[in-house]
Design an enzyme around this catalytic site. Structure first.
Site, PDB file in Angstrom:
ATOM      1  N   CYS A  91       1.335  -1.648  -0.338  1.00 46.75           N
ATOM      2  CA  CYS A  91       0.355  -0.144   0.005  1.00 46.75           C
ATOM      3  C   CYS A  91       1.189   1.302   0.639  1.00 46.75           C
ATOM      4  O   CYS A  91       2.228   1.413   0.093  1.00 46.75           O
ATOM      5  CB  CYS A  91      -0.579   0.003   0.787  1.00 46.75           C
ATOM      6  SG  CYS A  91      -2.101  -1.628   1.790  1.00 46.75           S
ATOM      7  N   GLY A  92       0.054   2.165  -0.362  1.00 45.01           N
ATOM      8  CA  GLY A  92       0.855   3.597  -0.228  1.00 45.01           C
ATOM      9  C   GLY A  92      -0.153   4.317   0.967  1.00 45.01           C
ATOM     10  O   GLY A  92      -0.950   4.636   1.436  1.00 45.01           O
TER      11      GLY A  92
END
Length: 643
Positions: free
Chosen positions: A2-3
């Site tokens: 994820c970011g």
């Protein structure tokens, strides 16, 4: 993968409910399947949480997560072991459930001490205004911090912005432990104090020294208005791997190796080592533990197993779910062989092989005294380059693409096809021109490499970015066709050289300081791998909405290798192609590999020839002028370039 991002302000006039355009753009590239933002306001501070999800396991779970008590969680990681996560469950939700049930700081530390796998996280505890964050022991997931306006704002993010008024504003959060900041106290005192809960080994001898060193190193790189202190209760995280075995042989090492030091680099030499029952057992143990590490990383992802018969696809059309950064060298060949054991046979495997197209030219020899040592070291890893020229011309009519890694990659492909002719191996030839390198470095790559800034960071960062992007061609006997790898999981062999004395500097260290010095060098390699390699590589691979996975840095693999004395892992009295990474070469032999088991180490920047593309008089440690930040006025135009 994820970011994740959290922007905090202690001043209303300095707070924005929106992330800067370039930062949001970079985060979305990491997490293409879900985007969500959450705002938390208090009389003392304001927080903006932003989560962008690449869905790889269980039910798609949007981030940030929040519970009824106002706690907020952002997770960029994979729980491979240590915490029970069922196949159909999402590890983000499982981790948040555990965190929500934690009663005190010790419970939180106990939870993260158990997790095996890569992670970075941000956790907001609403009841006491605490913000927790950190990276795993090896730093396999990126997390940056950025302090501004004399401490009135700070930001945590998986990736930085693409432009900045000050080039060094973004820095990597050290993988020294978990940090905690009291947001309310910070707002009142106008002083940013980070409490550190460090990683420590259970043995107590040098615990205090290690923590003091960590605090000093961390503080040295922070603005003067930010301080780092150890938590008052002296709580710590339990290191997930056993300490390095620094035992030395009783007899002198020269005597120990006197009968084998002159052996040539042949299969027969390796077979001679396998005749030793103890060594053969160690090799099988390595194969077993590494095989489990690979299995966890290639099976822990969504597949088309629930397709109805009408939706099912032919085996030959079934896309690869797993790709491997592939040079045909010993590391990538072993990973490919073990991945072949576990990936369903009807899936293809993408082998990503990058080449930078260079024109033949004469390279001037520098007489600079400072460069002599490095030139010697580089020439060791690149010494076999000339031997590839004739083979390259015969193997590929396009000589510009016939770099050393392309030749060994094709040879490795033939070995894999012979070992399992029923598997579809997609050997993806990724050819990068100078123009494409320069354009995409300027618009997309260099901010990912930052805050690292050396020539070596530029070379490896660019090479990994193009390789993991996976846009190239497939060449068969019948046709040449364009191909793009859509595999969301990318295996990489990083960690093998660091642990098994694979670099030429290890040989130089051994020749100068013996086995004791080599042990210290290897210990240092693992200690700095988070800041030297892994954060950069996670940002670079993640930019394509893909996840880098590192089997050689699995906690059980590292613990096993750490438990062995150095002479069972490498023997640098032996020539290149055998002595470095000896135990891995023996494992390759046991796995049925042939030529690749004897290939000497060749660094990626030389094997792909990116080091030959632009300047020939640079040192790897030089600050790279090509990695300077881009201006705001150019960003909005340049980011529209199609990649």
């Amino acid at each position: 993968m994820c970011g994740i991002c959290c922007s905090v302000s202690f001043s209303v006039e300095h707070f924005s409910k929106d992330l800067k355009e370039d930062l949001l753009y970079n985060l979305k590239r990491r997490g293409p399947h879900s985007t969500k933002q959450l705002f938390r306001a208090d009389e003392y501070y304001q927080c903006l949480f932003s989560g962008h999800v690449l869905h790889l396991r269980g039910v798609l779970t949007a981030q940030p997560l929040e519970d009824e008590r106002g706690n907020v969680f952002l997770w960029n990681g994979e729980v491979f072991s240590g915490i029970k996560v069922e196949d159909e469950e999402n590890d983000t939700q499982i981790m948040f459930n555990y965190l929500s049930s934690c009663q005190n700081d010790s419970d939180i530390l106990s939870l993260f001490s158990q997790v095996q796998g890569p992670w970075s996280f941000i956790y907001y505890q609403a009841s006491n205004h605490h913000l927790w964050f950190g990276r795993d022991f090896f730093g396999r997931r990126s997390l940056l911090w950025h302090f501004s306006n004399l401490g009135k704002n700070f930001c945590l993010s998986s990736v930085g912005a693409q432009m900045s008024e000050v080039a060094d504003q973004w820095q990597e959060v050290p993988a020294s432990g978990i940090f905690r900041i009291d947001l309310k106290s910070t707002s009142i005192s106008k002083s940013v104090v980070l409490k550190l809960y460090p990683w420590k080994c259970i043995s107590k001898e040098n615990v205090i020294k290690e923590c003091v060193n960590s605090l000093t190193q961390i503080s040295a790189n922070l603005p003067t208005f930010v301080s780092v202190v150890e938590n008052e209760a002296k709580l710590y995280l339990k290191e997930p791997v056993v300490p390095l075995n620094k035992m030395l042989p009783q007899a002198s090492f020269a005597t120990h190796c006197s009968n084998i030091s002159s052996m040539p680099p042949t299969r027969q030499t390796l077979q001679g080592f396998l005749a030793d029952g103890n060594m053969k057992e160690r090799v099988q143990q390595l194969i077993d533990v590494l095989s489990i590490a690979v299995k966890r990383r290639v099976l822990c992802l969504p597949r088309d197993e629930n397709l109805t018969p009408s939706e099912d696809v032919k085996s030959s059309d079934r896309k690869a779910n797993v790709a491997i950064l592939f040079s045909g060298g010993i590391d990538s060949m072993v990973l490919a062989t073990l991945a072949d054991r576990h990936i369903p046979l009807d899936e293809s495997i993408d082998l990503l092989n990058v080449a930078f197209m260079t024109k033949e030219k004469t390279i001037p020899t520098s007489s600079n005294k400072k460069g002599r040592k490095q030139k010697t070291c580089a020439s060791l890893e690149d010494s076999s380059e000339e031997s590839f020229k004739n083979a390259a011309a015969a193997a590929d009519p396009d000589k510009q693409c016939s770099v050393p890694d392309r030749i060994t990659g094709r040879a490795g492909l033939k070995e894999l096809q012979a070992a399992n002719p029923f598997r579809i191996w997609n050997f993806v030839e990724i050819n990068v021109s100078l123009e494409e390198l320069q354009n995409l470095r300027r618009t997309q790559i260099r901010h990912l490499v930052q805050p690292l800034e050396t020539v070596l960071d530029d070379s490896i960062g660019c090479a990994v970015w193009f390789a993991s992007r996976g846009i190239g061609r497939l060449v068969t006997q019948d046709e040449v066709k364009s191909y793009q790898s859509n595999a969301k999981v990318v295996l990489t062999g990083i960690g093998a050289d660091e642990q098994l004395a694979g670099y030429c500097r290890h040989r130089v260290c051994f020749q100068t300081h013996g086995l004791e010095g080599l042990n210290k060098e290897i210990e240092m390699e693992l200690g700095r791998i988070s800041s030297r390699n892994l954060g950069r590589d996670d940002r670079v691979v993640g930019d394509h909405g893909k996840e880098a996975r590192f089997p050689f840095l699995d906690e059980n693999v590292v613990s096993f290798l750490n438990s062995l004395p150095i002479w069972e892992k490498a023997n640098l009295t032996l020539p290149r192609g055998i002595g470095e990474k000896l135990i891995l070469r023996l494992a390759a032999m046991e796995l049925g590999l042939t030529t690749s088991a004897l290939l000497p180490k060749r660094a990626m920047q030389f094997g792909s020839r990116i080091a030959k593309m632009e300047k020939n008089n640079e040192k790897a440690s030089d600050k790279c002028e090509r990695l300077q930040v881009i201006s705001l006025e150019n960003f909005s135009v340049e980011k529209e370039i199609t990649m």
